[in-house]
Design a protein around this motif. Sequence first.
Motif, PDB file in Angstrom:
ATOM      1  N   PHE A 116       0.935  -1.106   0.038  1.00  0.00           N
ATOM      2  CA  PHE A 116       0.024   0.201   0.035  1.00  0.00           C
ATOM      3  C   PHE A 116       0.793   1.198   0.204  1.00  0.00           C
ATOM      4  CE2 PHE A 116      -2.404  -3.337   2.450  1.00  0.00           C
ATOM      5  CZ  PHE A 116      -3.522  -3.363   1.274  1.00  0.00           C
ATOM      6  N   ASP A 117       0.335   2.231  -0.658  1.00  0.00           N
ATOM      7  CA  ASP A 117       1.146   3.501  -0.885  1.00  0.00           C
ATOM      8  C   ASP A 117       0.599   4.281   0.599  1.00  0.00           C
ATOM      9  OD1 ASP A 117       2.173   3.121  -3.065  1.00  0.00           O
ATOM     10  OD2 ASP A 117       0.710   3.980  -4.219  1.00  0.00           O
ATOM     11  N   ILE A 118       1.594   4.586   1.418  1.00  0.00           N
ATOM     12  CA  ILE A 118       1.256   5.205   2.609  1.00  0.00           C
ATOM     13  C   ILE A 118       1.549   6.648   2.540  1.00  0.00           C
ATOM     14  CG2 ILE A 118       1.862   5.282   5.112  1.00  0.00           C
ATOM     15  CD1 ILE A 118       2.866   2.528   4.904  1.00  0.00           C
ATOM     16  N   PRO A 119       0.473   7.620   2.669  1.00  0.00           N
ATOM     17  CA  PRO A 119       0.738   9.089   2.563  1.00  0.00           C
ATOM     18  C   PRO A 119       1.788   9.695   3.403  1.00  0.00           C
ATOM     19  CG  PRO A 119      -1.345   8.545   3.236  1.00  0.00           C
ATOM     20  CD  PRO A 119      -0.709   7.577   3.044  1.00  0.00           C
ATOM     21  N   ASN A 120       2.394  10.692   2.889  1.00  0.00           N
ATOM     22  CA  ASN A 120       3.159  11.260   3.924  1.00  0.00           C
ATOM     23  C   ASN A 120       2.364  12.457   4.604  1.00  0.00           C
ATOM     24  OD1 ASN A 120       2.958  13.534   2.280  1.00  0.00           O
ATOM     25  ND2 ASN A 120       4.860  12.942   1.212  1.00  0.00           N
ATOM     26  N   SER A 121       2.855  13.195   5.615  1.00  0.00           N
ATOM     27  CA  SER A 121       2.262  14.108   6.499  1.00  0.00           C
ATOM     28  C   SER A 121       1.475  15.399   5.473  1.00  0.00           C
ATOM     29  CB  SER A 121       3.057  14.862   7.286  1.00  0.00           C
ATOM     30  OG  SER A 121       4.066  15.581   6.902  1.00  0.00           O
ATOM     31  N   GLU A 122       2.276  15.617   4.438  1.00  0.00           N
ATOM     32  CA  GLU A 122       1.745  16.766   3.633  1.00  0.00           C
ATOM     33  C   GLU A 122       0.401  16.204   2.747  1.00  0.00           C
ATOM     34  OE1 GLU A 122       4.734  18.119   0.908  1.00  0.00           O
ATOM     35  OE2 GLU A 122       5.566  19.319   2.593  1.00  0.00           O
ATOM     36  N   GLU A 123       0.709  14.799   2.407  1.00  0.00           N
ATOM     37  CA  GLU A 123      -0.463  14.272   1.649  1.00  0.00           C
ATOM     38  C   GLU A 123      -1.806  13.989   2.726  1.00  0.00           C
ATOM     39  OE1 GLU A 123       1.567  11.588  -1.883  1.00  0.00           O
ATOM     40  OE2 GLU A 123       1.693  10.745   0.208  1.00  0.00           O
ATOM     41  N   LEU A 124      -1.383  13.491   4.096  1.00  0.00           N
ATOM     42  CA  LEU A 124      -2.536  13.228   4.914  1.00  0.00           C
ATOM     43  C   LEU A 124      -3.252  14.693   5.186  1.00  0.00           C
ATOM     44  CD1 LEU A 124      -0.728  10.976   7.560  1.00  0.00           C
ATOM     45  CD2 LEU A 124      -2.971  10.633   5.883  1.00  0.00           C
TER      46      LEU A 124
END
Length: 228
Positions: A73-81
């Motif tokens: 799974f692609d885990i989003p970084n803090s900016e994406e979150l």
Amino acid sequence: MAPKPDNVEGIVLNFVNEQNRPLNSQTVADFLQKFSLKKTGIQKALDTLADAGKISFKEYGKQKIYLARQDQFDIPNSEELTRMKEENSKLQAQLDEQKKAVSEVEGEIKSLQSNLTLEEIHGKEMKLQKEVSNMEEKLTKLRGGVTLVSPEERKAIEALYSSTISQWRKRKRMFKDVWDSITENSPKNLKEFKEELGIEYDEDVGVSLQSLSDLMPQGTKRARGQQN
């Protein structure tokens, strides 16, 4: 026909990945009943997938817990979150607006459904006009001094009223004679005795024989104190 082993593994793998949460074999079996899979087959498929590294598992005593591999799974970084949260908030606001609009439309529909149709309005108008016409006709007769009750009808009503008052007076006197005989030497409190027997006088229920007698025409009134 039961699914082939490779098909069973594919079904189980898709389910584990879709759920992406800790699962035991019983939970998987319960959810996949619609595929007519047996628990033993599901257990075998889970173990095969785990051995092949397609899913993760951990053992807790005698129980195995299975989980989708997280590295797929692609885990989003803090900016994406942050961006996703902001987008989610906007979508939620749009959803609330849509719900409000739907509610307003439903309210308008109910309001329109409760209103009368043009045909119903005309029907009601005709009925009211007929009632008004009948009342105006009666009013005209009354203003012209027309008697709406004939002398014969009036006489019959007065006779019935007079007879009823006479019967009332007679029964009232009969009751008084009986009551006086019963209570003449009674040691009981008469008020309590009356309540015990459930007896009510005219006055107890707010009526008066004399006041109703006074409504009779002068020629048919009984003189006060007159006996039959």
